[in-house]
Design a protein around this motif. Structure first.
Motif, PDB file in Angstrom:
ATOM      1  N   LEU A  48       0.821  -1.215   0.000  1.00  0.00           N
ATOM      2  CA  LEU A  48       0.000   0.000   0.000  1.00  0.00           C
ATOM      3  C   LEU A  48       0.855   1.265   0.000  1.00  0.00           C
ATOM      4  O   LEU A  48       0.534   2.246  -0.675  1.00  0.00           O
ATOM      5  CB  LEU A  48      -0.930  -0.008   1.215  1.00  0.00           C
ATOM      6  CG  LEU A  48      -1.945  -1.166   1.285  1.00  0.00           C
ATOM      7  CD1 LEU A  48      -2.766  -1.063   2.563  1.00  0.00           C
ATOM      8  CD2 LEU A  48      -2.855  -1.169   0.066  1.00  0.00           C
ATOM      9  N   ILE A  49       1.941   1.233   0.781  1.00  0.00           N
ATOM     10  CA  ILE A  49       2.804   2.420   0.868  1.00  0.00           C
ATOM     11  C   ILE A  49       3.473   2.706  -0.477  1.00  0.00           C
ATOM     12  O   ILE A  49       3.492   3.850  -0.954  1.00  0.00           O
ATOM     13  CB  ILE A  49       3.870   2.230   1.974  1.00  0.00           C
ATOM     14  CG1 ILE A  49       3.196   2.253   3.354  1.00  0.00           C
ATOM     15  CG2 ILE A  49       4.935   3.320   1.887  1.00  0.00           C
ATOM     16  CD1 ILE A  49       4.113   1.824   4.479  1.00  0.00           C
ATOM     17  N   VAL A  50       4.008   1.657  -1.101  1.00  0.00           N
ATOM     18  CA  VAL A  50       4.689   1.850  -2.398  1.00  0.00           C
ATOM     19  C   VAL A  50       3.706   2.362  -3.442  1.00  0.00           C
ATOM     20  O   VAL A  50       3.987   3.313  -4.175  1.00  0.00           O
ATOM     21  CB  VAL A  50       5.346   0.531  -2.863  1.00  0.00           C
ATOM     22  CG1 VAL A  50       5.823   0.645  -4.302  1.00  0.00           C
ATOM     23  CG2 VAL A  50       6.513   0.177  -1.954  1.00  0.00           C
ATOM     24  N   THR A 288      -6.389   2.469   5.019  1.00  0.00           N
ATOM     25  CA  THR A 288      -5.220   2.845   5.816  1.00  0.00           C
ATOM     26  C   THR A 288      -5.455   2.555   7.284  1.00  0.00           C
ATOM     27  O   THR A 288      -4.610   1.949   7.965  1.00  0.00           O
ATOM     28  CB  THR A 288      -4.898   4.333   5.612  1.00  0.00           C
ATOM     29  OG1 THR A 288      -4.601   4.572   4.232  1.00  0.00           O
ATOM     30  CG2 THR A 288      -3.711   4.753   6.470  1.00  0.00           C
ATOM     31  N   GLY A 289      -6.614   2.968   7.797  1.00  0.00           N
ATOM     32  CA  GLY A 289      -6.945   2.692   9.197  1.00  0.00           C
ATOM     33  C   GLY A 289      -7.015   1.206   9.481  1.00  0.00           C
ATOM     34  O   GLY A 289      -6.494   0.716  10.496  1.00  0.00           O
ATOM     35  N   ALA A 290      -7.643   0.447   8.580  1.00  0.00           N
ATOM     36  CA  ALA A 290      -7.764  -0.997   8.759  1.00  0.00           C
ATOM     37  C   ALA A 290      -6.392  -1.670   8.749  1.00  0.00           C
ATOM     38  O   ALA A 290      -6.151  -2.622   9.506  1.00  0.00           O
ATOM     39  CB  ALA A 290      -8.641  -1.578   7.657  1.00  0.00           C
ATOM     40  N   SER A 291      -5.496  -1.188   7.901  1.00  0.00           N
ATOM     41  CA  SER A 291      -4.157  -1.765   7.825  1.00  0.00           C
ATOM     42  C   SER A 291      -3.416  -1.590   9.148  1.00  0.00           C
ATOM     43  O   SER A 291      -2.740  -2.513   9.628  1.00  0.00           O
ATOM     44  CB  SER A 291      -3.373  -1.106   6.688  1.00  0.00           C
ATOM     45  OG  SER A 291      -2.051  -1.600   6.629  1.00  0.00           O
ATOM     46  N   ILE A 345      -0.679   2.961  18.586  1.00  0.00           N
ATOM     47  CA  ILE A 345      -1.140   3.317  17.233  1.00  0.00           C
ATOM     48  C   ILE A 345      -2.008   4.567  17.259  1.00  0.00           C
ATOM     49  O   ILE A 345      -1.913   5.424  16.371  1.00  0.00           O
ATOM     50  CB  ILE A 345      -1.896   2.123  16.600  1.00  0.00           C
ATOM     51  CG1 ILE A 345      -0.906   1.013  16.276  1.00  0.00           C
ATOM     52  CG2 ILE A 345      -2.621   2.558  15.322  1.00  0.00           C
ATOM     53  CD1 ILE A 345      -1.532  -0.260  15.791  1.00  0.00           C
ATOM     54  N   LEU A 346      -2.843   4.713  18.278  1.00  0.00           N
ATOM     55  CA  LEU A 346      -3.673   5.916  18.377  1.00  0.00           C
ATOM     56  C   LEU A 346      -2.818   7.166  18.584  1.00  0.00           C
ATOM     57  O   LEU A 346      -3.080   8.214  17.994  1.00  0.00           O
ATOM     58  CB  LEU A 346      -4.677   5.774  19.518  1.00  0.00           C
ATOM     59  CG  LEU A 346      -5.937   4.951  19.223  1.00  0.00           C
ATOM     60  CD1 LEU A 346      -6.785   4.812  20.486  1.00  0.00           C
ATOM     61  CD2 LEU A 346      -6.761   5.595  18.102  1.00  0.00           C
ATOM     62  N   PRO A 351       1.171  10.372  11.922  1.00  0.00           N
ATOM     63  CA  PRO A 351       2.414  10.068  11.196  1.00  0.00           C
ATOM     64  C   PRO A 351       2.415   8.667  10.574  1.00  0.00           C
ATOM     65  O   PRO A 351       2.975   8.471   9.492  1.00  0.00           O
ATOM     66  CB  PRO A 351       3.514  10.212  12.260  1.00  0.00           C
ATOM     67  CG  PRO A 351       2.811  10.224  13.570  1.00  0.00           C
ATOM     68  CD  PRO A 351       1.449  10.765  13.314  1.00  0.00           C
ATOM     69  N   LEU A 352       1.783   7.701  11.248  1.00  0.00           N
ATOM     70  CA  LEU A 352       1.719   6.358  10.681  1.00  0.00           C
ATOM     71  C   LEU A 352       0.847   6.345   9.427  1.00  0.00           C
ATOM     72  O   LEU A 352       1.187   5.718   8.415  1.00  0.00           O
ATOM     73  CB  LEU A 352       1.165   5.368  11.714  1.00  0.00           C
ATOM     74  CG  LEU A 352       2.090   5.023  12.881  1.00  0.00           C
ATOM     75  CD1 LEU A 352       1.364   4.153  13.904  1.00  0.00           C
ATOM     76  CD2 LEU A 352       3.348   4.315  12.394  1.00  0.00           C
ATOM     77  N   SER A 353      -0.278   7.040   9.474  1.00  0.00           N
ATOM     78  CA  SER A 353      -1.169   7.108   8.305  1.00  0.00           C
ATOM     79  C   SER A 353      -0.501   7.835   7.149  1.00  0.00           C
ATOM     80  O   SER A 353      -0.718   7.492   5.974  1.00  0.00           O
ATOM     81  CB  SER A 353      -2.471   7.820   8.678  1.00  0.00           C
ATOM     82  OG  SER A 353      -3.167   7.123   9.689  1.00  0.00           O
ATOM     83  N   ALA A 354       0.310   8.829   7.480  1.00  0.00           N
ATOM     84  CA  ALA A 354       0.984   9.608   6.440  1.00  0.00           C
ATOM     85  C   ALA A 354       2.014   8.776   5.672  1.00  0.00           C
ATOM     86  O   ALA A 354       2.432   9.171   4.574  1.00  0.00           O
ATOM     87  CB  ALA A 354       1.666  10.825   7.059  1.00  0.00           C
TER      88      ALA A 354
END
Length: 410
Positions: A48-50, A288-291, A345-346, A351-354
């Motif tokens: 997903l990131i790539v 993204t949130g689910a991942s 994660i919360l 930054p993680l979602s970004a």
């Protein structure tokens, strides 16, 4: 000296679940399982990131890949449920020291996995576009999503056979080799993602091709491991046949598990169908949130898988007095995992979602989803532990009821 080394290796791979302290052994058994799941998630996240960061059509390609997740889970989970049946039957056979039954279960399970894998692959590849249209996939990403899904299902046989093989190894307490196999395949997957997407500009097709190559690599490794086994879990190709008794036992335990998994996935497909109507940014944010949430769930699920195997071996050895301790300790571990990982994660949600996308709207949708789900995620983990324990005790239908109410009706 060679014989002594062999005994040391064998002891490191086998795991006595029927005596001694429970908590420490549960953690030791669950940790490689959790790491295996986390590795899979990390490499899926790399997909997903790539695609989100380096594709020419960032958010659209991210939505196209992620829109398939619920559908893939729906089709695969029935087969994965059967692998739970194989795990329990082999674990009980090992616990009761019944080598003949264990061997029958191993060969029956592998042959079932090959048949299921081919069937799932054919149906998925041929019907990919019809499934996505039925799910109301946004027209903007429909063609990309179809390309990804059609290619992905070519790897379904490898995916399913690997999970059966790994379940057989886990039944004897070997969680380290499946972890190593996933690490090798995942590194290959990540490297190929970068090559196919950034260098070859293959977009979603590149991610899909990288995935199936890594899946076939992992199944080759697990089959080689089974062929080299010396005892209960040894695979001999010429002995591949379906034994009626073991088949019935695997189906009796595994089929309800697979049906339950399909309930979970059907609910996700319905939710995904509704989300698809809100456009590709919501689709990408939800994915993204689910991942990120999946890292918590996978860690908890490793404990419930360990609970199934522990209960199975102890039932086979008639150590019923240990079942309550297995269940209690697994629930304690699950709560700790949910609180610690969920909070982490919360706190680092943005930054993680970004990492997945540069679109701030997508990031906000991801945060909104995680804020609702993560604080109460431990409930799901506890239910999974009860279900896993009941499966290990040979109860197949009963666990479906609370799981259905918790996962689908709720």
């Amino acid at each position: 000296m060679k014989a002594y080394a062999h005994r040391l290796i064998k002891r490191s791979r086998d795991f006595d679940m029927t005596s001694g302290g429970i908590m420490g052994k549960l953690i030791a058994f669950s940790l490689p399982l959790a790491l295996s799941g986390i590795l899979q998630l990390l490499f899926n996240a790399v997909d997903l990131i790539v695609i989100g960061q380096f594709s020419a059509t960032g958010s659209e390609s991210l939505a196209a890949v992620s829109s398939n997740n619920a559908l893939i889970s729906l089709i695969i989970n029935v087969s994965l449920g059967l692998s739970v049946g194989a795990n329990v039957v082999v674990a009980q056979s090992i616990g009761s020291r019944n080598k003949e039954r264990a061997q029958n279960a191993v060969h029956t399970a592998i042959l079932i996995s090959v048949i299921c894998g081919i069937a799932v692959g054919l149906v998925g590849a041929l019907c990919a576009r019809y499934f996505l249209v039925w799910m109301k996939t946004d027209a903007v990403v429909l063609d990309k999503a179809t390309t990804y899904l059609s290619i992905y299902f070519i790897g379904a046989p490898a995916n399913i056979v690997y999970n059966f093989g790994a379940a057989i190894l886990r039944a004897k307490g070997d969680t380290k080799r499946p972890l190593a196999f996933l690490l090798i395949a995942g590194i290959v997957n990540a490297c190929l993602n970068l090559i196919f997407v950034i260098v070859a500009h293959m977009d979603v097709a590149g991610v899909a091709v990288a995935t199936i190559i890594s899946q076939y690599l992992s199944v080759v490794l697990v089959i080689i491991a089974l062929l080299r086994e010396k005892d209960y879990c040894r695979l001999i190709i010429k002995k591949l046949r379906i034994k009626k008794r073991e088949l019935m036992d695997i189906l009796r335990i595994g089929l309800p598990s697979g049906i339950l998994g399909s309930f979970f996935s059907i609910s996700n497909v319905i939710i995904q169908s509704s989300i698809n109507g809100f456009g590709y940014q919501v689709m990408a944010g939800n994915a993204t949130g689910a991942s990120l949430e999946a890292f918590v769930y996978t860690s908890m699920n490793a404990v419930s898988s360990a609970t199934t195997t522990f209960a199975g071996q102890n039932v086979g050895a008639k150590r019923y007095d240990r079942i309550k301790g297995i269940l209690l300790d697994s629930c304690i571990i699950t709560i700790v995992i949910s609180v610690v990982l969920g909070t982490f994660i919360l706190l680092l949600g943005r930054p993680l979602s970004a990492l997945y996308t540069r679109d701030p709207v997508v990031v906000e949708y991801a945060i909104e989803r995680m804020t609702v789900i993560l604080p109460i995620y431990f409930v799901c983990g506890i239910v999974e532990n009860f279900v896993g324990c009941l499966r290990g005790m040979n109860y197949a239908i009963v666990p479906m009821i609370p799981s259905f109410l918790c996962i689908c009706a709720y």
